[in-house]
Design a protein around this motif. Sequence first.
Motif, PDB file in Angstrom:
ATOM      1  N   GLY A  35      56.237  60.290  10.277  1.00 19.78           N
ATOM      2  CA  GLY A  35      55.019  59.851   9.619  1.00 19.78           C
ATOM      3  C   GLY A  35      53.853  60.722  10.035  1.00 19.78           C
ATOM      4  O   GLY A  35      53.871  61.365  11.092  1.00 19.78           O
ATOM      5  N   ALA A  36      52.836  60.754   9.208  1.00 17.24           N
ATOM      6  CA  ALA A  36      51.699  61.642   9.441  1.00 17.24           C
ATOM      7  C   ALA A  36      50.914  61.245  10.684  1.00 17.24           C
ATOM      8  O   ALA A  36      50.814  60.063  11.028  1.00 17.24           O
ATOM      9  CB  ALA A  36      50.781  61.634   8.224  1.00 17.24           C
ATOM     10  N   ILE A  37      50.350  62.247  11.350  1.00 17.58           N
ATOM     11  CA  ILE A  37      49.425  62.028  12.457  1.00 17.58           C
ATOM     12  C   ILE A  37      48.367  63.113  12.385  1.00 17.58           C
ATOM     13  O   ILE A  37      48.681  64.307  12.257  1.00 17.58           O
ATOM     14  CB  ILE A  37      50.142  62.032  13.829  1.00 17.58           C
ATOM     15  CG1 ILE A  37      49.117  61.861  14.963  1.00 17.58           C
ATOM     16  CG2 ILE A  37      50.990  63.268  14.020  1.00 17.58           C
ATOM     17  CD1 ILE A  37      49.736  61.646  16.340  1.00 17.58           C
ATOM     18  N   ALA A  38      47.109  62.714  12.424  1.00 21.46           N
ATOM     19  CA  ALA A  38      46.002  63.661  12.321  1.00 21.46           C
ATOM     20  C   ALA A  38      45.951  64.551  13.560  1.00 21.46           C
ATOM     21  O   ALA A  38      46.376  64.157  14.651  1.00 21.46           O
ATOM     22  CB  ALA A  38      44.686  62.906  12.153  1.00 21.46           C
ATOM     23  N   GLU A  39      45.389  65.741  13.372  1.00 21.22           N
ATOM     24  CA  GLU A  39      45.271  66.693  14.486  1.00 21.22           C
ATOM     25  C   GLU A  39      44.547  66.067  15.673  1.00 21.22           C
ATOM     26  O   GLU A  39      45.012  66.154  16.806  1.00 21.22           O
ATOM     27  CB  GLU A  39      44.525  67.943  14.002  1.00 21.22           C
ATOM     28  CG  GLU A  39      44.019  68.854  15.106  1.00 21.22           C
ATOM     29  CD  GLU A  39      45.118  69.586  15.853  1.00 21.22           C
ATOM     30  OE1 GLU A  39      44.865  70.015  17.002  1.00 21.22           O
ATOM     31  OE2 GLU A  39      46.218  69.740  15.300  1.00 21.22           O
ATOM     32  N   GLN A  43      45.913  65.267  19.577  1.00 22.60           N
ATOM     33  CA  GLN A  43      45.278  65.766  20.797  1.00 22.60           C
ATOM     34  C   GLN A  43      44.943  64.619  21.743  1.00 22.60           C
ATOM     35  O   GLN A  43      45.124  64.720  22.960  1.00 22.60           O
ATOM     36  CB  GLN A  43      44.024  66.573  20.460  1.00 22.60           C
ATOM     37  CG  GLN A  43      44.296  67.861  19.690  1.00 22.60           C
ATOM     38  CD  GLN A  43      45.235  68.802  20.425  1.00 22.60           C
ATOM     39  OE1 GLN A  43      45.104  69.009  21.633  1.00 22.60           O
ATOM     40  NE2 GLN A  43      46.211  69.348  19.707  1.00 22.60           N
ATOM     41  N   THR A  44      44.461  63.526  21.188  1.00 25.36           N
ATOM     42  CA  THR A  44      44.166  62.353  22.018  1.00 25.36           C
ATOM     43  C   THR A  44      45.431  61.841  22.694  1.00 25.36           C
ATOM     44  O   THR A  44      45.426  61.507  23.895  1.00 25.36           O
ATOM     45  CB  THR A  44      43.545  61.238  21.156  1.00 25.36           C
ATOM     46  OG1 THR A  44      42.317  61.709  20.596  1.00 25.36           O
ATOM     47  CG2 THR A  44      43.272  59.993  21.979  1.00 25.36           C
ATOM     48  N   LEU A  49      48.737  61.222  27.621  1.00 23.93           N
ATOM     49  CA  LEU A  49      49.971  61.443  28.373  1.00 23.93           C
ATOM     50  C   LEU A  49      49.688  62.228  29.648  1.00 23.93           C
ATOM     51  O   LEU A  49      50.215  61.911  30.727  1.00 23.93           O
ATOM     52  CB  LEU A  49      50.986  62.192  27.498  1.00 23.93           C
ATOM     53  CG  LEU A  49      51.590  61.402  26.343  1.00 23.93           C
ATOM     54  CD1 LEU A  49      52.297  62.337  25.372  1.00 23.93           C
ATOM     55  CD2 LEU A  49      52.554  60.347  26.854  1.00 23.93           C
ATOM     56  N   TYR A  50      48.876  63.254  29.527  1.00 22.84           N
ATOM     57  CA  TYR A  50      48.516  64.081  30.689  1.00 22.84           C
ATOM     58  C   TYR A  50      47.819  63.234  31.752  1.00 22.84           C
ATOM     59  O   TYR A  50      48.089  63.368  32.950  1.00 22.84           O
ATOM     60  CB  TYR A  50      47.622  65.217  30.216  1.00 22.84           C
ATOM     61  CG  TYR A  50      47.226  66.199  31.283  1.00 22.84           C
ATOM     62  CD1 TYR A  50      48.136  67.147  31.768  1.00 22.84           C
ATOM     63  CD2 TYR A  50      45.931  66.199  31.807  1.00 22.84           C
ATOM     64  CE1 TYR A  50      47.762  68.060  32.734  1.00 22.84           C
ATOM     65  CE2 TYR A  50      45.554  67.106  32.779  1.00 22.84           C
ATOM     66  CZ  TYR A  50      46.470  68.035  33.243  1.00 22.84           C
ATOM     67  OH  TYR A  50      46.100  68.944  34.204  1.00 22.84           O
ATOM     68  N   ASP A  51      46.930  62.339  31.317  1.00 19.85           N
ATOM     69  CA  ASP A  51      46.236  61.459  32.259  1.00 19.85           C
ATOM     70  C   ASP A  51      47.204  60.528  32.974  1.00 19.85           C
ATOM     71  O   ASP A  51      46.901  60.033  34.064  1.00 19.85           O
ATOM     72  CB  ASP A  51      45.188  60.615  31.521  1.00 19.85           C
ATOM     73  CG  ASP A  51      44.006  61.446  31.050  1.00 19.85           C
ATOM     74  OD1 ASP A  51      43.822  62.577  31.541  1.00 19.85           O
ATOM     75  OD2 ASP A  51      43.263  60.961  30.164  1.00 19.85           O
ATOM     76  N   ARG A  52      48.364  60.286  32.370  1.00 17.82           N
ATOM     77  CA  ARG A  52      49.386  59.446  32.986  1.00 17.82           C
ATOM     78  C   ARG A  52      50.344  60.249  33.862  1.00 17.82           C
ATOM     79  O   ARG A  52      51.342  59.723  34.349  1.00 17.82           O
ATOM     80  CB  ARG A  52      50.158  58.696  31.885  1.00 17.82           C
ATOM     81  CG  ARG A  52      49.358  57.554  31.250  1.00 17.82           C
ATOM     82  CD  ARG A  52      49.826  57.271  29.840  1.00 17.82           C
ATOM     83  NE  ARG A  52      49.227  56.070  29.272  1.00 17.82           N
ATOM     84  CZ  ARG A  52      47.981  55.972  28.839  1.00 17.82           C
ATOM     85  NH1 ARG A  52      47.173  57.018  28.931  1.00 17.82           N
ATOM     86  NH2 ARG A  52      47.525  54.845  28.326  1.00 17.82           N
ATOM     87  N   GLY A  53      50.088  61.517  34.042  1.00 15.43           N
ATOM     88  CA  GLY A  53      50.904  62.362  34.918  1.00 15.43           C
ATOM     89  C   GLY A  53      52.113  62.972  34.243  1.00 15.43           C
ATOM     90  O   GLY A  53      53.000  63.502  34.916  1.00 15.43           O
ATOM     91  N   PHE A  75      46.279  71.985  22.918  1.00 12.51           N
ATOM     92  CA  PHE A  75      46.183  71.131  24.097  1.00 12.51           C
ATOM     93  C   PHE A  75      46.273  71.933  25.391  1.00 12.51           C
ATOM     94  O   PHE A  75      45.616  71.605  26.395  1.00 12.51           O
ATOM     95  CB  PHE A  75      47.295  70.079  24.061  1.00 12.51           C
ATOM     96  CG  PHE A  75      47.504  69.363  25.359  1.00 12.51           C
ATOM     97  CD1 PHE A  75      46.617  68.397  25.786  1.00 12.51           C
ATOM     98  CD2 PHE A  75      48.590  69.673  26.173  1.00 12.51           C
ATOM     99  CE1 PHE A  75      46.800  67.746  26.997  1.00 12.51           C
ATOM    100  CE2 PHE A  75      48.786  69.024  27.380  1.00 12.51           C
ATOM    101  CZ  PHE A  75      47.889  68.051  27.797  1.00 12.51           C
ATOM    102  N   LEU A  76      47.073  72.997  25.401  1.00 11.90           N
ATOM    103  CA  LEU A  76      47.323  73.759  26.623  1.00 11.90           C
ATOM    104  C   LEU A  76      46.130  74.572  27.103  1.00 11.90           C
ATOM    105  O   LEU A  76      46.109  75.016  28.256  1.00 11.90           O
ATOM    106  CB  LEU A  76      48.508  74.708  26.410  1.00 11.90           C
ATOM    107  CG  LEU A  76      49.891  74.074  26.289  1.00 11.90           C
ATOM    108  CD1 LEU A  76      50.929  75.131  25.965  1.00 11.90           C
ATOM    109  CD2 LEU A  76      50.258  73.338  27.567  1.00 11.90           C
ATOM    110  N   LYS A  77      45.141  74.775  26.273  1.00 14.02           N
ATOM    111  CA  LYS A  77      43.997  75.595  26.655  1.00 14.02           C
ATOM    112  C   LYS A  77      43.332  75.046  27.911  1.00 14.02           C
ATOM    113  O   LYS A  77      42.913  73.899  27.961  1.00 14.02           O
ATOM    114  CB  LYS A  77      42.990  75.656  25.508  1.00 14.02           C
ATOM    115  CG  LYS A  77      43.502  76.420  24.289  1.00 14.02           C
ATOM    116  CD  LYS A  77      42.497  76.396  23.146  1.00 14.02           C
ATOM    117  CE  LYS A  77      43.019  77.181  21.944  1.00 14.02           C
ATOM    118  NZ  LYS A  77      42.080  77.135  20.793  1.00 14.02           N
ATOM    119  N   GLY A  78      43.292  75.878  28.949  1.00 18.83           N
ATOM    120  CA  GLY A  78      42.674  75.479  30.202  1.00 18.83           C
ATOM    121  C   GLY A  78      43.574  74.728  31.154  1.00 18.83           C
ATOM    122  O   GLY A  78      43.162  74.422  32.279  1.00 18.83           O
TER     123      GLY A  78
END
Length: 343
Positions: A35-39, A43-44, A49-53, A75-78
């Motif tokens: 199913g569709a997911i907006a850009e 990113q959110t 997920l990253y904030d959850r380790g 997402f990987l930038k930085g």
Amino acid sequence: MTFPAASDVEFGAEDHALTVTELGYGAMSIAGAYGAIAEQDSQTLLHDLYDRGITFLDTANVYGDGESELRLGEFLKGRRYDVTIATKVGIVKGGGPGKRRARGDAAYIREQIDGSLKRLGTDYVDLYYLHRVDPEVPIEESAGALGELVEAGKVRTIGLSEATAEEIRRAHAVHPVTAVQSEWSVFARDVETHVLGACRELGIGFVAYSPVGRGLITDRFDFDAVAENDVRRTFPWFSSENLPANRQLVQRVGEIGQGAGLSTGATAMAWLYAKARQLGVNLSVIPGTRYIEHWDELATGLEKALDDDAVSALDALAEQVRGDRSFDPNWVSGGREGLLPRA
């Protein structure tokens, strides 16, 4: 708010070792497969997920014709060095599932890595899988080409997806294989017969995709809400003749998990970790979803262990599942090992 802590797990050995989180994320979902997911929403999700380790992210060049890699690249930038990225090569898209073909010749593998690196915005990937074994190309050629990319510095380690035990051993003899990825769940058990033993024997890590059967083994699955272009409509488990019986088995999974205070999906996740410990396999599980609340629910499978009786009760369900796990048995390892089809 606190979240289940995902520990690190080690794949491979020595120069071909890779450390990943035991719970990762399968990024096919951010390319619209279910199913569709907006850009911005993708990113959110990745930031949550990253904030959850969660730092083990899995994609492929074929997901959304590169869209998944592009979104991960943004997402990987930085934070490139804080994240372990796996991507794949080896599927040539046709008209959708069932009409694709595998391609594993050396020239194609060498060509495709550069496109993936560009989309991901990096000069290397941590793990590069052969997405499917090409029946027209010796696995030794494919493994050799992947190994050349390691020597070139474009890839840190190599993996195989849906390879048989024999194919794993043949590839490993050419270049050390660090990880094998295949479907494994309460309903999909064929890898336990040969593949997991080969991984354990060779010190190869195992990555389980579709741990909740593409959403089937959860409390929220609603087939009537599945879009016409959703890939699940091509899989036998979801056919009109098989789905009613399989839904009853899903209910049984939920009943078994209630004793541990787990949802149906979390029960399926907890079962995987229990089986990996039982079988001596180093495991990472990569559920994919478009919704962080769904991911959080599955992640609770890390928090609570199932007792032996619950694991045994869940073990007994697989033989009752109606239909194969793939639209084409030869597309997956169990089919080529003679373990599929099932009525």
